[in-house]
Design an enzyme around this catalytic site. Structure first.
Site, mmCIF file in Angstrom:
data_model
loop_
_atom_site.group_PDB
_atom_site.id
_atom_site.type_symbol
_atom_site.label_atom_id
_atom_site.label_comp_id
_atom_site.label_asym_id
_atom_site.label_seq_id
_atom_site.Cartn_x
_atom_site.Cartn_y
_atom_site.Cartn_z
ATOM 1 N N ASP A 84 2.214 42.076 67.547
ATOM 2 C CA ASP A 84 1.616 43.637 67.980
ATOM 3 C C ASP A 84 0.716 44.219 67.105
ATOM 4 O O ASP A 84 0.124 44.665 67.597
ATOM 5 C CB ASP A 84 3.075 44.471 68.153
ATOM 6 N N ASN B 242 5.941 42.001 65.077
ATOM 7 C CA ASN B 242 6.102 41.715 66.266
ATOM 8 C C ASN B 242 7.579 41.980 66.831
ATOM 9 O O ASN B 242 8.237 42.426 66.027
ATOM 10 C CB ASN B 242 5.731 40.049 66.337
#
Length: 339
Positions: free
Chosen positions: A232, A242
């Site tokens: 992310d 993430n």
């Protein structure tokens, strides 16, 4: 023979009066579309997990177009203020992933670059350009990743769906190779079971589902050649942010000598360190349910940090649209140009 396009490759659509978002909370068991008539409805859909992975990026692009349509009759300064408000609402809907901000800036940049142009026309052009750039960078990222995987690679992944995944598989096949996956189920929303594994199955990829607690066992057995996940966000000092659970897999992969490849289009210059990334905490009640069914009694409470942070010592390579980088060398990405 042409292979079918996976469903999640086209899960957010702009229409003449709304944004339609495939409801990933029920996919693949039901294929339902949520109609969002304004930007606030788009933001709620993102926050409520109607769309996930790269879906929020496209939802934000098209949500900004809805905001432009709503503001089209206002004076220019008031219309621009409404777009700023819409962008802030979208960015706040999921705070950890910085793609929402990129989507908003893509539309605002197009509007600001064309003063005097019809607001909706400029915003739509910005959204279309933002979508094209995202797809192109995902293809490039997938091609770089494919070159790092051995023929017949057995990959363990965690909560990794649509664009990066699809483009990586396409790139592996373009090299004349095949690939197989172990997918974690990814509690509590089961994204790995319902989204990642289903997308791979749609593409005809050999796919095995494991529970979240099985990752270390699979790694220790020598059944995996690489741990590959999306990220992310990746900080400039090499921390990988993430879906929660990534950290445990990365530590186990490091312990058993399995390389961890983390995919991100670009490291975030606005996040020098992990302390600069807000970690979203979702309601603990979500942990107490699976697909709408409560799995613990009302005497138990849940705790749900939605993301975790993997330190660079457990990350082998960060794969970007400009190629692979060691976690300690990410500044080199931005020396080659702006992201």
């Amino acid at each position: 023979m042409a292979r079918p396009v996976p469903t999640l490759a086209d899960s957010v659509r702009l229409t003449e009066d709304a944004v339609l978002i495939l409801d990933r909370r029920h996919f693949p068991f039901r294929r339902e579309w949520v109609r969002c008539a304004d930007v606030d409805a788009v933001a709620r859909a993102i926050s409520d997990m109607v769309t996930q992975s790269s879906g929020p990026y496209f939802a934000a692009l098209y949500g900004m177009v809805l905001a432009a349509r709503a503001a089209a009759g206002l004076a220019p300064e008031l219309a621009r203020a409404e777009l700023d408000r819409a962008g802030a609402v979208l960015v706040a809907s999921r705070s950890t992933n910085n793609h929402l901000g990129k989507a908003v800036r893509a539309v605002l940049g197009a509007v600001d670059a064309a003063p005097g142009t019809d607001l909706v026309t400029a915003a739509t052009a910005g959204a279309e350009a933002g979508a094209a750039v995202y797809h192109a960078r995902s293809r490039s990222l997938g091609e770089h990743t494919a070159k790092l995987l051995p023929p017949g690679a057995r990959v363990l992944t965690h909560c990794w769906a649509d664009s990066y995944l699809i483009e990586t598989v396409n790139a592996v096949r373009a090299l004349g190779n095949e690939i197989s996956f172990y997918c974690t189920e990814t509690r509590p929303y089961l994204q790995g079971a319902r989204l990642t594994a289903e997308t791979l199955a749609e593409m005809g990829v050999d796919t095995t589902l494991i529970t979240d607690g099985m990752g270390a066992a699979v790694l220790s057995a020598g059944d995996v050649d690489a741990l590959v996940t999306a990220a992310d966000r990746v900080t400039m000092d090499g921390h990988v942010v993430n879906k929660v659970g990534t950290l445990g897999l990365a530590v186990a992969a490091h312990a058993f000598g399995v390389p961890f490849l983390a995919q991100v289009q670009a490291p975030d210059p606005a996040a020098p360190t992990a302390a600069d990334v807000p970690i979203e905490h979702r309601p603990g009640a979500e942990v107490l349910h699976t697909l709408g069914v409560r799995t613990a009694s009302d005497r138990v409470r849940g705790h749900y940090p939605a993301f975790d942070v993997t330190p660079p010592r457990f990350v082998g390579t960060v794969v970007t649209d400009r190629g692979p980088f060691a976690p300690g060398s990410l500044a080199d990405y931005h020396r080659e140009g702006s992201s």
